[in-house]
Design a protein around this motif. Structure first.
Motif, PDB file in Angstrom:
ATOM      1  N   LYS A 573      31.268  30.185  53.049  1.00  0.00           N
ATOM      2  CA  LYS A 573      31.804  31.313  53.128  1.00  0.00           C
ATOM      3  C   LYS A 573      33.016  31.518  52.052  1.00  0.00           C
ATOM      4  CE  LYS A 573      29.260  32.659  56.522  1.00  0.00           C
ATOM      5  NZ  LYS A 573      28.451  31.604  56.841  1.00  0.00           N
ATOM      6  N   GLU A 574      33.744  30.386  51.800  1.00  0.00           N
ATOM      7  CA  GLU A 574      34.551  30.355  50.719  1.00  0.00           C
ATOM      8  C   GLU A 574      34.011  30.672  49.480  1.00  0.00           C
ATOM      9  OE1 GLU A 574      35.997  27.532  53.903  1.00  0.00           O
ATOM     10  OE2 GLU A 574      33.911  27.893  52.754  1.00  0.00           O
ATOM     11  N   ALA A 575      33.010  30.120  48.996  1.00  0.00           N
ATOM     12  CA  ALA A 575      32.288  30.690  47.662  1.00  0.00           C
ATOM     13  C   ALA A 575      31.679  32.154  47.697  1.00  0.00           C
ATOM     14  CB  ALA A 575      30.896  29.645  47.322  1.00  0.00           C
ATOM     15  N   GLY A 576      31.247  32.523  48.986  1.00  0.00           N
ATOM     16  CA  GLY A 576      30.892  33.774  49.118  1.00  0.00           C
ATOM     17  C   GLY A 576      31.970  34.666  48.927  1.00  0.00           C
ATOM     18  N   ASP A 577      33.130  34.431  49.496  1.00  0.00           N
ATOM     19  CA  ASP A 577      34.443  35.589  49.389  1.00  0.00           C
ATOM     20  C   ASP A 577      34.607  35.565  47.974  1.00  0.00           C
ATOM     21  OD1 ASP A 577      34.558  35.489  52.072  1.00  0.00           O
ATOM     22  OD2 ASP A 577      36.089  34.162  52.415  1.00  0.00           O
ATOM     23  N   MET A 578      34.619  34.336  47.091  1.00  0.00           N
ATOM     24  CA  MET A 578      34.753  34.503  45.603  1.00  0.00           C
ATOM     25  C   MET A 578      33.774  35.571  45.000  1.00  0.00           C
ATOM     26  SD  MET A 578      35.917  30.760  44.657  1.00  0.00           S
ATOM     27  CE  MET A 578      37.436  29.745  44.712  1.00  0.00           C
ATOM     28  N   MET A 579      32.580  35.129  45.155  1.00  0.00           N
ATOM     29  CA  MET A 579      31.475  36.118  44.585  1.00  0.00           C
ATOM     30  C   MET A 579      31.524  37.478  45.017  1.00  0.00           C
ATOM     31  SD  MET A 579      27.212  35.097  44.784  1.00  0.00           S
ATOM     32  CE  MET A 579      27.462  33.451  43.926  1.00  0.00           C
ATOM     33  N   ARG A 580      31.790  37.647  46.002  1.00  0.00           N
ATOM     34  CA  ARG A 580      31.665  39.153  46.802  1.00  0.00           C
ATOM     35  C   ARG A 580      32.967  39.943  45.910  1.00  0.00           C
ATOM     36  NH1 ARG A 580      33.522  38.322  51.189  1.00  0.00           N
ATOM     37  NH2 ARG A 580      31.759  38.068  52.137  1.00  0.00           N
ATOM     38  N   GLU A 581      34.315  39.287  45.911  1.00  0.00           N
ATOM     39  CA  GLU A 581      35.213  40.027  45.335  1.00  0.00           C
ATOM     40  C   GLU A 581      34.961  40.117  43.994  1.00  0.00           C
ATOM     41  OE1 GLU A 581      40.353  39.393  44.607  1.00  0.00           O
ATOM     42  OE2 GLU A 581      38.942  37.885  45.797  1.00  0.00           O
ATOM     43  N   MET A 582      34.581  39.265  42.981  1.00  0.00           N
ATOM     44  CA  MET A 582      34.023  39.419  41.872  1.00  0.00           C
ATOM     45  C   MET A 582      32.866  40.707  41.513  1.00  0.00           C
ATOM     46  SD  MET A 582      34.233  35.988  39.821  1.00  0.00           S
ATOM     47  CE  MET A 582      33.119  34.745  40.940  1.00  0.00           C
ATOM     48  N   MET A 583      32.140  40.741  42.350  1.00  0.00           N
ATOM     49  CA  MET A 583      31.082  41.641  42.305  1.00  0.00           C
ATOM     50  C   MET A 583      31.602  43.178  42.707  1.00  0.00           C
ATOM     51  SD  MET A 583      27.556  39.948  43.903  1.00  0.00           S
ATOM     52  CE  MET A 583      26.679  38.603  43.133  1.00  0.00           C
ATOM     53  N   GLN A 584      32.445  43.193  43.670  1.00  0.00           N
ATOM     54  CA  GLN A 584      33.160  44.641  44.146  1.00  0.00           C
ATOM     55  C   GLN A 584      33.778  45.074  43.133  1.00  0.00           C
ATOM     56  OE1 GLN A 584      35.014  43.169  47.680  1.00  0.00           O
ATOM     57  NE2 GLN A 584      33.390  44.009  49.198  1.00  0.00           N
ATOM     58  N   LEU A 585      34.576  44.286  42.053  1.00  0.00           N
ATOM     59  CA  LEU A 585      35.346  44.915  41.203  1.00  0.00           C
ATOM     60  C   LEU A 585      34.560  45.436  39.990  1.00  0.00           C
ATOM     61  CD1 LEU A 585      38.095  42.160  40.927  1.00  0.00           C
ATOM     62  CD2 LEU A 585      38.643  44.539  41.732  1.00  0.00           C
ATOM     63  N   GLY A 586      33.283  45.131  39.744  1.00  0.00           N
ATOM     64  CA  GLY A 586      32.474  45.648  38.581  1.00  0.00           C
ATOM     65  C   GLY A 586      33.303  45.517  37.502  1.00  0.00           C
ATOM     66  N   ALA A 587      33.208  46.628  36.665  1.00  0.00           N
ATOM     67  CA  ALA A 587      34.103  46.585  35.515  1.00  0.00           C
ATOM     68  C   ALA A 587      35.418  47.309  35.395  1.00  0.00           C
ATOM     69  CB  ALA A 587      33.174  47.455  34.269  1.00  0.00           C
ATOM     70  N   SER A 588      36.071  47.333  36.815  1.00  0.00           N
ATOM     71  CA  SER A 588      37.235  47.965  37.097  1.00  0.00           C
ATOM     72  C   SER A 588      38.401  47.050  36.454  1.00  0.00           C
ATOM     73  CB  SER A 588      37.389  48.138  38.451  1.00  0.00           C
ATOM     74  OG  SER A 588      37.451  47.006  39.218  1.00  0.00           O
ATOM     75  N   ARG A 589      38.255  45.941  36.259  1.00  0.00           N
ATOM     76  CA  ARG A 589      39.143  44.918  35.788  1.00  0.00           C
ATOM     77  C   ARG A 589      38.671  44.192  34.516  1.00  0.00           C
ATOM     78  NH1 ARG A 589      41.957  42.582  40.320  1.00  0.00           N
ATOM     79  NH2 ARG A 589      43.061  41.144  39.152  1.00  0.00           N
ATOM     80  N   HIS A 590      39.760  43.843  33.534  1.00  0.00           N
ATOM     81  CA  HIS A 590      39.108  43.055  32.544  1.00  0.00           C
ATOM     82  C   HIS A 590      38.417  41.761  32.921  1.00  0.00           C
ATOM     83  CE1 HIS A 590      39.635  40.856  28.899  1.00  0.00           C
ATOM     84  NE2 HIS A 590      39.788  41.571  28.212  1.00  0.00           N
ATOM     85  N   TRP A 591      37.366  41.414  32.340  1.00  0.00           N
ATOM     86  CA  TRP A 591      36.562  40.284  32.773  1.00  0.00           C
ATOM     87  C   TRP A 591      37.349  38.828  32.875  1.00  0.00           C
ATOM     88  CZ3 TRP A 591      35.384  35.693  29.820  1.00  0.00           C
ATOM     89  CH2 TRP A 591      35.817  35.773  28.420  1.00  0.00           C
ATOM     90  N   ARG A 592      38.409  38.793  32.189  1.00  0.00           N
ATOM     91  CA  ARG A 592      39.272  37.550  32.315  1.00  0.00           C
ATOM     92  C   ARG A 592      39.958  37.630  33.853  1.00  0.00           C
ATOM     93  NH1 ARG A 592      39.026  34.745  27.620  1.00  0.00           N
ATOM     94  NH2 ARG A 592      38.910  35.854  25.457  1.00  0.00           N
TER      95      ARG A 592
END
Length: 642
Positions: A573-592
């Motif tokens: 679930k810890e890895a999943g939380d990271m993956m979900r948060e990144m996916m949810q952001l889309g291009a709304s933030r700089h890739w870095r």
């Protein structure tokens, strides 16, 4: 009028009034600025709302195309579905007109950070920024270069009267994979280059295309054309960052190169490979094509039969039975991480099987994006490679489900290759012995030490030999685009890059009049499939994989029971939380910013690759020392100016 105040008090009041005037003026200006900002934002939102409506029409067209694919040419929605070319042109006109409207918006005046981000992303374009006539020419040139790769152009014999001409991919690539004689490899290498460069066709096509890339850059206000090529990486001198990664993994590459060079000397004495020299290009091409071929010419670390990788094909058919079941098992991986559940309703409505004659030699599954829905067309083949690939496809499906909640313009990956990097992590995990054991395909959750090293060696050929080629192809294009390489220097500059970063040389003396880039170079001319994108997805994919494995506890540095190369972060679930948060952001933030969520780093790094292949690196150094092989190379000067 005299208020009865002394001159002293009058002066004091005057000073106080003068002190208040700037404040009163500032308040007035701030109020005006606030009004201007609100007006700018309202106008900008109106522009984007209209564009979103037009984009929804395009998404509806894509939905009709998807539904038609399994409905015998008729869309269930009625009428004939539009063609891909119609969708492409509608998208071009929308993006071109929208960028023109947004280019005059004063971005700094916009207070809403998401609105600013949308304008920044949509106001600058790559090929779609070209005017219609130039855009059509660019598409024609891309089709021509695609035909260099997949068109039946090559006669490997003097006449094509007895056999049909062959395409570089898949025909000649497959011939090279199976070839036993050095002469055949060289013949195929020269035949394809002669076919595409008859009357300088390939070279002139490339020159014309570079001219259009430069024009596209001027529309963005970029004096340096590569800034448009690297548009969404939004980094000063991104090429330098990629090069730093190549040098970071170079010690490992040099050891692998040295071992493979020794194998070339044994197998192909006619190649005349020097013990401290480069590997000739036709043989290096064969090495890349044989990464998972069971009858490769190079020896794995433990070549005896009992140490070969276990065959999983029969067991795969017994356990997973059908491609549909493989799809559902791949979807379960993400559900175990706490991501979206893929319902039976989705499989009934939005999952379609490709026909057996579709998909070509690669037969890769495809994800369709037409929000609020997403869809899947899957490959019907049932094998180990397809099982891993469908895990990557399901990662793309999950990404689309999350980013569809973002406004148009931000509902995409933050930079090209980011989504593929996330997919790469699941591909790596799904191919491990630990995961195959979880699926009841392997009896044990780990391979023997010998089998594990053989697998790492195969993975090394697949990854480590390819990464420098992605960089070389990217650097050559960008250096030409930016004017660092002139037309008369093209070929020799290309071979200098092959020498410097890969230890590869032509099979015979060539001149500046020739034009020798390989077929993958032409594939990477399209920004959507660029070598830059492939490079980032490999490097960042291993960075993400390392992070997911650490947080899941499935990789414990220094613990032989939990090596990185056998990490399966299923159910974390810890890895999943990271993956979900990144996916949810889309291009709304700089890739870095987005990558930092998982890696804690803001730069590309070869650390993930080096730790993954650490056991192979150790073995290569020891084996090369036993064979008295010195890593590194000194290529012959086989390209002369004319």
């Amino acid at each position: 009028m005299n208020l009865g105040l002394s001159p002293k008090y009058l002066r004091l009041i005057l000073v106080m009034v003068m002190a208040l005037i700037p404040t009163l003026v500032d308040c007035s200006i701030n109020k005006a600025n606030s009004n201007h900002s609100a007006n700018y934002e309202a106008s900008t939102r109106e522009i984007l709302d209209i564009a979103t409506g037009r984009m929804q029409t395009i998404w509806n067209m894509k939905q009709r195309i998807f539904l038609q694919l399994t409905s015998k040419g008729k869309s269930p929605l009625g009428g004939q579905a539009p063609s891909k070319q119609e969708v492409e042109m509608e998208t071009y006109h929308l993006m071109y007109e929208l960028a023109a409207n947004l280019s005059v918006v004063p971005v700094k005046e916009l207070e809403d950070p998401l609105l600013r981000r949308r304008v920044q992303r949509l106001s600058k374009l790559q090929l779609q920024g070209l005017r219609p006539r130039n855009y059509e020419q660019a598409k024609d040139l891309l089709r021509a270069m695609r035909n260099f790769v997949s068109g039946p152009l090559v006669c490997t014999f003097e006449e094509c009267t007895t056999r049909r001409p062959l395409a570089m991919y898949p025909h000649i690539v497959n011939k090279n994979m199976r070839a036993k004689h050095y002469e055949d490899l060289v013949l195929n290498w020269f035949s394809w280059r002669r076919a595409i460069n008859d009357k300088d066709t390939a070279k002139s096509t490339f020159i014309d295309y570079v001219r259009l890339l430069r024009i596209a850059a001027t529309y963005n206000g970029h004096v340096t054309p590569s800034r448009t090529w690297y548009l969404h990486y939004d980094t000063e001198n991104f090429q330098a960052e990629m090069e730093a990664v190549v040098w970071e993994i170079m010690p490992l590459y040099r050891e692998l190169h040295a071992y493979l060079r020794h194998e070339v000397q044994v197998t192909y004495p006619k190649a005349d490979t020097k013990s401290d020299g480069a590997i000739v290009a036709p043989v290096m091409d064969q090495i890349l094509s044989q990464d998972w071929y069971p009858h490769q010419f190079f020896r794995t670390p433990h070549p005896s039969r009992q140490h070969q990788l276990p065959s999983v094909h029969r067991r795969l058919e017994e356990v997973l039975v059908t491609p549909v079941k493989i799809n559902k098992k791949a979807a379960e991986f993400f559900e175990s991480l706490g991501l979206n559940h893929i319902s039976d309703g989705f499989y009934d409505r939005y999952s379609r099987r490709m026909n057996d004659d579709e998909g070509g030699p690669d037969c890769k599954s495809q994800v369709y994006y037409f929000p609020p829905d997403v869809a899947l067309r899957y490959c019907p083949k049932l094998d180990y490679k397809k099982m891993m690939q469908i895990h990557g496809t399901m990662a793309e499906l999950q990404y689309n489900i999350y980013k569809r909640n973002l406004p148009f313009g931000l509902d995409t990956e933050p930079c090209p290759g980011f989504g593929s990097a996330l997919a790469e992590t699941v591909v790596l995990a799904s191919g491990t012995a630990r995961h195959l054991h979880r699926l009841h395909i392997l009896l044990n959750e780990s391979l023997t030490e010998e089998q594990s090293l053989n697998r790492l060696f195969r993975m090394g050929v697949h990854t480590l030999v390819a990464v420098p080629q992605y960089f070389i192809n990217d650097k050559f294009l960008v250096d030409v685009m930016d004017g660092r390489i002139g037309v008369k220097e093209y070929n020799c500059a290309y071979w200098r890059l092959q020498d410097k970063f890969a230890g590869v040389q032509p099979p015979a003396l060539h001149s500046s009049k020739d034009f020798d880039p390989d077929f993958k170079f032409y594939r990477g001319m399209n920004p959507e499939t660029s070598n830059t994108k492939k490079f980032l997805s490999e490097i960042l994919g291993f960075q993400f994989y390392r992070s997911f494995c650490l947080v899941s506890g499935q990789y414990k540095p220094g613990d032989a029971k939990f090596p990185l190369h056998n990490c399966d972060f299923y159910d974390s679930k810890e890895a999943g939380d990271m993956m979900r948060e990144m996916m949810q952001l889309g291009a709304s933030r700089h890739w870095r910013d987005v990558m930092e969520i998982a890696t804690g780093e803001r730069k590309l790094s070869g650390r993930g690759i080096l730790e993954y292949f650490a056991p192979l690196f150790t073995w290569l150094k020891e084996r090369n020392k036993q064979l008295d092989i010195e890593p590194g190379w000194d290529a012959d000067d086989l390209c002369r100016k004319e």
